[in-house]
Design an enzyme around this catalytic site. Structure first.
Site, mmCIF file in Angstrom:
data_model
loop_
_atom_site.group_PDB
_atom_site.id
_atom_site.type_symbol
_atom_site.label_atom_id
_atom_site.label_comp_id
_atom_site.label_asym_id
_atom_site.label_seq_id
_atom_site.Cartn_x
_atom_site.Cartn_y
_atom_site.Cartn_z
ATOM 1 N N LYS A 292 50.397 14.763 3.305
ATOM 2 C CA LYS A 292 50.015 15.421 2.044
ATOM 3 C C LYS A 292 48.836 16.355 2.274
ATOM 4 O O LYS A 292 47.767 15.930 2.686
ATOM 5 C CB LYS A 292 49.665 14.367 1.000
ATOM 6 N N ASP B 92 42.245 19.093 -5.353
ATOM 7 C CA ASP B 92 43.023 18.516 -6.449
ATOM 8 C C ASP B 92 42.155 18.380 -7.696
ATOM 9 O O ASP B 92 41.402 17.416 -7.841
ATOM 10 C CB ASP B 92 43.580 17.151 -6.040
ATOM 11 N N LYS C 298 41.072 16.055 -13.898
ATOM 12 C CA LYS C 298 40.270 14.912 -13.483
ATOM 13 C C LYS C 298 38.889 14.961 -14.154
ATOM 14 O O LYS C 298 38.407 16.031 -14.522
ATOM 15 C CB LYS C 298 40.081 14.927 -11.965
ATOM 16 N N ASP D 165 41.631 15.552 -0.447
ATOM 17 C CA ASP D 165 42.991 15.167 -0.819
ATOM 18 C C ASP D 165 44.036 15.717 0.153
ATOM 19 O O ASP D 165 45.233 15.501 -0.028
ATOM 20 C CB ASP D 165 43.307 15.628 -2.253
ATOM 21 N N ASP E 111 48.476 15.059 -12.372
ATOM 22 C CA ASP E 111 47.582 14.565 -11.331
ATOM 23 C C ASP E 111 48.293 13.630 -10.362
ATOM 24 O O ASP E 111 47.702 13.149 -9.406
ATOM 25 C CB ASP E 111 46.369 13.857 -11.956
ATOM 26 N N GLU F 8 50.460 14.560 -8.210
ATOM 27 C CA GLU F 8 51.067 15.732 -7.588
ATOM 28 C C GLU F 8 51.451 15.529 -6.132
ATOM 29 O O GLU F 8 52.333 16.202 -5.609
ATOM 30 C CB GLU F 8 50.121 16.938 -7.700
ATOM 31 N N ARG G 122 52.995 13.154 -4.539
ATOM 32 C CA ARG G 122 54.383 12.730 -4.346
ATOM 33 C C ARG G 122 55.353 13.868 -4.627
ATOM 34 O O ARG G 122 56.455 13.895 -4.078
ATOM 35 C CB ARG G 122 54.672 11.525 -5.240
#
Length: 496
Positions: A266, A271, A278, A289, A348, A350, A352
């Site tokens: 990933k 993010d 967030k 991230d 959020d 995201e 996956r």
């Protein structure tokens, strides 16, 4: 600082070096090397033990300067804790603390006898490899966007030799390669998001491929991905001015017709949470991230540097997740590369959504022998396992066992979580084939369940490294995990 490592064959009391490193247990018991130093120095270490200046507490350090009868300029005495409970984790800790102490002294090199200490169930090669990796980890300094502090004021610690025989050479060679992969991962993840964006990661991958004969690199931009049908990945990146990239590195170290192993990581370089924004506090840490991308790239670097006789691909879907007028929204239904539709309930979640398309593409393009993905995927995994273990999920018991064993060997541990079909119902959706989140309970597991829907027919495992990829707080840095685990897993594959 990149440490240079070597093996040394000498006696601790006569070796010519700015510093020798020896260990003492809590009860005042000296290791063989410390005993030789003590004998040559007319009891200098035992006197410090008796006075309480050396207590043997695990990780404690004491410097003896120019002790009479010893050739070295200094002796660094490291506490080992209780001998009865001394184990692999303690061995790693004392080597980290020793390297930190050496880094604070005005010297350029040292010779360590810590790798000569008995560790139950571990051989000399393991001890040297672990000691070297621990030392390199402690010596790492982030300097990319920081002015040097007190440049030229004192010598910089740069080389460390371990007293060990030729049987430890394999471990040392592995350590040098794995350390390079860990540094690669840490440096990439520590960079600020205004530098390390999807295009930057692609450039670093391309530069690595250009420098190594057996490595190739393919980068897909947003236009090419649109044509191929990366509907889920591209949706996540729509809100950012920094456009997405899919990066694929391929190492050909095995037979030409041999299927590769595959890593997928990933790569969300920042993010913000998208429309599901967030909270502000701690949002700066969301530059980490892309820790999964950094980890698999570091694992790839390690494999290439070790020259492992296998084929390996490393795929990184990289995006920024930002709020914007063109951002994807809660309620949107996305069509993934696999053709399955996904209802977005939270923007959020995201990671996956980019991984699912990357997993599909990796399987279709390379038909790998196994796929391991790594991702800073869920806060739920941090709550479940803290900062100590990565979450491991797989429907393949043999693959899970391999990864758990690799983590134990490399001291980069994982803990297996269930991936039972019982949890899949939490992803049910009225408006799509399934939703991108499964509710409050079992969040790490339902994220794994989501990814499993894109790995049918694949031997696949998922590592949730949200708790292990970086240390929290203003001074927290990337850890480089799970580079060591992945590298060990690949080493094990070549030995099988």
């Amino acid at each position: 600082m990149t440490l240079q490592f070597s093996l040394a064959s000498a006696h601790p009391e006569t070796v010519e070096t700015p510093c020798v490193v020896v260990g003492v247990y809590e009860n005042g018991l000296l290791t063989s090397a410390a005993a030789r130093i003590d004998s040559a120095a007319d009891g200098a270490i035992k006197r410090q033990v008796e006075s309480g200046d050396i207590n043997g507490k695990a990780g404690s350090t004491t410097v003896l300067f120019a002790p009479a009868g010893v050739t070295a300029q200094r002796v660094l005495v490291v506490g080992l804790g209780s001998q009865k409970t001394f184990d692999a984790a303690r061995f790693q800790k004392v080597n980290i603390e020793a390297a930190r102490a050496l880094g604070g002294l005005p010297l350029e090199s040292a010779v360590s006898w810590l790798a000569d200490i008995d560790v139950p169930g571990r051989d000399a090669s393991w001890r040297v490899r672990t000691a070297a990796l621990a030392s390199d980890y402690a010596a790492y300094r982030y300097t990319a966007t920081v002015k040097p502090r007190n440049p030229g004021k004192q010598p910089q610690f740069a080389s460390l030799a371990f007293a060990a025989g030729a049987e430890a050479q394999t471990g040392l060679d592995q350590a040098v390669a794995i350390a390079e992969g860990v540094r690669f991962a840490r440096e990439l993840a520590n960079l600020p998001p205004n530098i390390c964006n999807p295009v930057y990661i692609a450039e670093q991958a391309k530069a690595f491929a250009d420098a190594h004969d057996k490595v190739g690199c393919l980068v897909l931009d947003e236009v090419e991905m649109e044509k191929l049908g990366f509907g889920s990945l591209l949706a996540v990146g729509r809100g950012s001015a920094n456009k997405p990239r899919l990066i694929a590195l391929e190492y050909r170290g095995g037979a030409e017709d041999e299927k590769p192993y595959a890593f997928v990581g990933k790569g969300v370089t920042f993010d913000a949470g998208g429309i599901s924004l967030k909270p502000g506090p701690g949002m700066d840490e969301m530059k980490f991230d892309m820790g999964g991308a950094a980890g698999v790239l570091g694992g790839f670097v390690s494999a290439v540097k070790m020259g492992l006789p296998l084929n390996l691909v490393c795929v990184v879907p990289s995006v920024e997740n930002m709020p914007d007028g063109d951002s994807y929204r809660p309620g949107d239904v996305l069509t993934s590369l696999s053709g399955q539709t996904i209802e977005v309930l939270n923007t959020d979640a995201e990671g996956r959504l980019i991984l699912c398309d990357a997993l599909t593409w990796t399987a279709q393009t390379f038909q790998p022998r196994a796929i391991i993905d790594a991702a800073t995927l869920t806060g739920a995994c941090v709550i479940a396992l803290g900062k100590h273990a990565s979450g491991l999920m797989s429907k393949h018991d043999d693959l899970a066992a391999e990864l758990l064993a690799a983590g134990e060997a490399a001291l980069d541990r994982a803990w297996r979580l269930p991936l039972w079909d019982d949890y899949q119902v939490q992803l049910d959706s009225t408006f799509a084939d399934f939703a991108n989140i499964g509710g409050k309970s079992a969040g790490a597991i339902t994220a794994g369940c989501f990814l499993s829907r894109f790995t049918d027919g694949q031997r696949w495992a998922h590592l949730d490294i949200a708790g292990t990829a970086w240390d929290e707080g203003r001074k927290g840095m990337a850890t480089g995990r799970p580079v060591a685990l992945l590298a060990q897993w690949l080493i094990d594959r070549t030995e099988k």
